[in-house]
Design an enzyme around this catalytic site. Structure first.
Site, short mmCIF file in Angstrom:
data_model
loop_
_atom_site.label_atom_id
_atom_site.label_comp_id
_atom_site.label_asym_id
_atom_site.label_seq_id
_atom_site.Cartn_x
_atom_site.Cartn_y
_atom_site.Cartn_z
N ASP A 191 2.36 -23.98 -32.00
CA ASP A 191 3.68 -24.10 -31.42
C ASP A 191 3.64 -24.80 -30.06
O ASP A 191 4.63 -25.34 -29.60
CB ASP A 191 4.26 -22.69 -31.26
CG ASP A 191 5.74 -22.74 -31.02
OD1 ASP A 191 6.38 -23.51 -31.73
OD2 ASP A 191 6.23 -22.03 -30.13
N LEU A 272 13.84 -22.14 -29.84
CA LEU A 272 14.58 -23.36 -29.53
C LEU A 272 13.65 -24.50 -29.14
O LEU A 272 14.10 -25.59 -28.83
CB LEU A 272 15.55 -23.10 -28.38
CG LEU A 272 16.76 -22.27 -28.80
CD1 LEU A 272 17.55 -21.85 -27.59
CD2 LEU A 272 17.65 -23.07 -29.75
N ARG A 273 12.35 -24.22 -29.16
CA ARG A 273 11.44 -25.27 -28.73
C ARG A 273 11.52 -26.48 -29.66
O ARG A 273 11.37 -27.61 -29.24
CB ARG A 273 10.01 -24.74 -28.68
CG ARG A 273 9.12 -25.58 -27.82
CD ARG A 273 7.78 -24.96 -27.59
NE ARG A 273 7.81 -23.97 -26.54
CZ ARG A 273 7.17 -22.81 -26.58
NH1 ARG A 273 6.48 -22.49 -27.63
NH2 ARG A 273 7.24 -22.00 -25.58
N GLY A 274 11.80 -26.20 -30.94
CA GLY A 274 11.92 -27.27 -31.91
C GLY A 274 13.03 -28.24 -31.53
O GLY A 274 12.82 -29.45 -31.45
#
Lengths: 334, 532
Positions: A191, A272-274
């Site tokens: 991630d 929300l990193r995506g």
């Protein structure tokens, strides 16, 4: 010293090259993870990265590459604070490296010979403001991974050991490569990478021939070869510099935001990193193409590399995540 | 050319390496033998002998602690691996993966890698096979073979570099060699061959020999051949092709084909080349993390950490004496004072699943057994365990997956496991046991998990004899107990099988009768059985 194989001379592997360029344009995208078979040019591409990066300005002799006197950690004792341009650091983190070497530790040399308590900066210090490259990242030992995760999260390296209490900034872009058949990467570390790629060997004969031909020229006719391709590399570097300036000018429209959010929702990516990475990658891509604004096409192109490793997955699910991203792309953005 | 005998091939490789050190090196697969000794006599005089467990300072250089302390000034040593002397790596199969990677990537010297593993042992770190050009197997040679018999020189046509490149690209693709290092190595080899002969141009013959030397051991797939049994002995005649235009590709493949090892199928099914997750399955050093233990004397290197307090404590009583002797005021530390930290660490667990895929099981509850294994796998993933998969059916047991952490692969192999045939329980246990032994050698803690309905009807030699089968299974069970491995027997029969209960008590295993329940029930049972 021989320069590494030039970036522009790498044949094919377009997605990998694009991903590397995008991280060079916007370092906040968060690095690249390249997974693939042996002998596909993973390491070559990453090692070539250094030549593409515009130089940074740093205080001469500062172990953490601080841009000016104010941001230097207080334990660094320097006589002058002159700044000079230097190459953006691309630091190799070798397998089997010790924790001390990564975080920095008591300088044993000084401790033993002079009886001084001094801090010897480690790889995290040298990688500050630059790139940290881990070859065979999936073979990295767990305790080093834990350490990297922690530092990557906070952007700061904190050393509390042997009577030392030291902190220094450690903001770096993680670049990793590995062969998935040799072991899997922990999801937490996965991630941390902004973009991820699966590379394979070129199947088509002409490409293979060209690869070998260039490799051969690089080894046997080094000077002529470098002359030819260093110029190409310089062109890419200039384009990267231009694109960096362009970044700030690119407005994000609501439509794009909606696309990005819908895409991530449909894929069920964690957190929300995506979304953020996808948006940044799309923006960097638009800047790279010198576009006026970010469009759906930009998002589409970078979506697979930004999202492929973020799908929530059952560890036992073996359906290719690339296929899943593609399918969702078709559904959502049409 | 075409068929150079193994001994000559080995000598040729050594010569080529001296001509072009960028070829990296050679893997010599052989146990200690007179033939190998004779070959090693041909190595360059300056060759330094190293082994995989040497400490980093010795290999890659660093601070010489002893002289630094006695002189009071920093003394650095240069490592063996950094000057350009050729290196002879003994017992390379014992080299930890990361050390292998470092050796290959950080030295420019030629590496002679001695692979002394037997077939059933763990393989060499894959980086050696990938990044060194050559591979020679001396296992089947006797001293009488170790005589040089120069092949007759057949004049052959010159080909251009472009033709050669094209040829190598094509051939390597046909042989299923994905890595592009291989054709690059082949090209270099061809050039070196030409130089060996004092020529500046590559000939067709050079190209063929190079392909044979570099591609043979990397082959993963044989192209569709017309079988030509009538002329396997005759060396392929280099075509006298005056125009030099068409390069005969078939010939190259022919040359490689003749060289392929007999057990090529072993290579082809992919288990030995790619499926082997050597990855994290290495010995855990206990000096980096874990529960602290008292520190011990020793010099710090990259693998260990200095225990400053213990070092000072050891140096403290001597300060008076030393200060007088040296007339220095700083703390005087001698290398004998140095202490390094030690930690106690639990080794990784390896769960070996031995799955009964026989007919009786298939009609019964193979699906449920698979479900149970899958469930356990997910659990293993969470605990970062390694898993290996053995299936037995028909006449023998088969290792489906060597120890790996890659769950996707395990799942895939498990899903494609067919059922049917007899129940060679003893072979299954044997295979599981072998995996356990090799796992233990790598520093893991193996647990053998056997899922069967227990009606063994195939003996170890593959004959259908119920009585012998039961006896063999018992013998194997005794072995497990003797070696002290933890084991679990899961009875997948419709009703508990008394024979199996006996068996599990022989091997001191935990016996679980697979209840008519869901997979998670089994998983819980197993987890609690193997919990520490």
């Amino acid at each position: 010293m021989t320069q590494p194989f030039p970036f522009s001379a790498i044949v094919g592997q377009e997605e990998m090259k694009l991903a590397i360029i995008l991280t060079a344009i916007d370092q906040s995208i968060g690095g690249v993870l390249v997974f693939g078979d042996r002998g596909t040019g993973k390491s070559t591409a990453v090692r070539a990265l250094a030549a593409l990066l515009p130089p940074i300005t740093a205080v001469v002799g500062c172990p953490v590459n601080s841009p000016d006197k104010e941001s230097m950690p207080d334990w660094v004792k320097l006589d002058s604070f002159d700044t000079a341009e230097k190459q953006t650091p691309v630091v190799d983190l070798p397998l089997g490296v010790s924790e001390d070497r990564v975080t920095g530790a008591l300088d044993i040399e000084k401790a033993l010979t002079k009886g001084e308590k001094a801090f010897e900066p480690g790889l995290l210090a040298s990688a500050n403001r630059g790139f940290l490259y881990i070859d065979e990242v999936n073979l990295l030992e767990d305790h080093i991974v834990d350490l990297l995760l922690d530092v990557a999260q906070s952007g700061e390296n904190l050393v509390e050991r042997e009577g030392l209490s030291i902190r220094h900034p450690a903001r770096f872009v993680l670049v990793g490569s590995g062969n998935p058949e040799e072991g899997e990467l922990r999801p937490q570390l996965l991630d941390r990478f902004g973009l991820s790629l699966d590379v394979g060997s070129p199947k088509d004969i002409d490409t293979r021939i060209e690869v070998i031909r260039r490799r051969d020229a690089y080894e046997n006719d080094y000077n002529a070869f470098m002359k030819l391709w260093t110029a190409e590399d310089a062109t890419i570097r200039d384009q990267i510099v231009t694109a960096r300036k362009q970044l700030a000018l690119l407005a994000v429209t609501d439509d794009v935001l909606r696309d990005v959010a819908e895409l991530c929702l449909a894929l069920g990516s964690d957190g929300l990193r995506g979304e953020l990475t996808l948006l940044k990658a799309a923006r960097a891509y638009a800047a790279w193409l010198c576009a006026k604004e970010i469009t759906r096409d930009h998002v589409k192109t970078v979506a697979p590399m930004a999202l492929r490793h973020r799908l929530r997955r059952d560890p036992l699910d073996d359906a290719g995540s690339t296929a899943r991203v593609d399918r969702v792309l078709e559904d959502v953005l049409n | 050319m075409s068929l150079i005998r193994p001994w000559d091939r080995a000598l040729l490789c050594l010569k080529l390496l001296e001509i072009d050190p960028t070829l990296g090196g050679i893997v010599i697969a052989s146990r200690s033998s007179p033939v190998r000794d004779r070959l090693l006599r041909h190595l360059p005089k300056s060759t330094r002998r190293i082994h995989g467990q040497m400490d980093d300072t010795a290999l890659f250089g660093g601070m010489d602690v002893t002289s630094t302390l006695s002189k009071g000034a920093v003394v650095m040593t240069s490592g063996i691996a950094v000057n350009d002397d050729p290196l002879l790596l003994t017992m390379a199969e014992r080299t930890p993966n990361e050390r292998a990677v470092r050796l290959v990537s950080e030295t420019d010297s030629i590496l002679y890698v001695l692979d002394e593993s037997t077939e059933d042992e763990d393989l060499l770190p894959p980086v050696f096979t990938e990044q060194l050009a050559f591979h020679i197997d001396l296992k089947d040679l006797s001293l009488s073979d170790a005589r040089s018999m120069p092949a007759e020189v057949v004049p052959s046509d010159t080909i251009s570099t472009d033709q050669a490149i094209e040829l190598f690209a094509q051939t390597s693709a046909t042989l299923g060699i994905t890595s592009l290092r291989a054709p690059s190595f082949a090209l270099k080899t061809a050039r070196a061959l030409a130089r060996l002969d004092g020529r500046s141009e590559i000939t067709q013959d050079d190209a063929n020999t190079a392909a044979m030397l570099v591609f043979a051991h990397r082959t993963t797939r044989l192209p569709e051949f017309e079988p030509e049994p009538e002329e396997p002995e005759a060396p392929a005649e280099p075509k006298q092709n005056p125009q030099n235009e068409i390069v005969p590709e078939d010939m190259m493949i022919e040359a490689v084909k003749m060289l392929l090892p007999n057990d090529v199928l072993l290579f082809l099914n992919g288990t030995s080349r790619t499926g082997k997750g050597r990855g994290a399955g290495r010995v855990r050093k206990s000096n980096r993390r874990g529960r602290p233990k008292p520190s011990r004397k020793g010099n710090p290197d990259s693998q260990t950490r200095l225990d400053v307090i213990a070092t000072l404590r050891s140096a403290a009583p001597m300060q008076g004496l030393r200060a007088n002797a040296a007339r220095r005021t700083a703390i005087q530390i001698r290398s004998s004072d140095l202490h390094v930290k030690q930690f106690e660490e639990k080794s990784d667990r390896l769960i070996i699943f031995v799955v009964d895929a026989s007919g009786s099981s298939a009609v019964g509850r193979l699906a449920e057994a698979k479900g149970a294994v899958e469930y356990l796998l997910a659990d293993a993933y969470a605990r970062r365990d390694h898993v290996a998969l053995v299936a037995f059916r028909g006449e023998a047991a088969e290792l489906l997956l060597p120890p790996t952490r890659s769950l996707v692969q395990t799942k895939r192999r498990l899903a494609s496991l067919p059922g049917g045939g007899g129940t060679p329980l003893a072979s299954g246990i044997e295979q599981g046991l072998m995996q356990a032994i090799s796992g233990q050698r790598k520093g893991m803690t193996p647990v053998i998990c056997i899922l069967t309905d227990g009606r063994a009807n195939i003996a170890r030699d593959g004959s259908p004899d119920r009585q012998a089968a039961a006896q063999d299974a018992k013998d194997m069970a005794k072995q497990i107990r003797g070696l002290g491995f933890d084991s679990i027997v899961i009875d997948t029969g419709n009703r508990p099988e008394p024979q199996l209960r006996t068996l599990s008590s022989i091997m001191d295993a935990c016996y679980i009768s697979l209840p008519r329940a869901n997979a998670s029930g089994i998983s819980k049972a197993v987890s609690s059985a193997i919990a520490d």
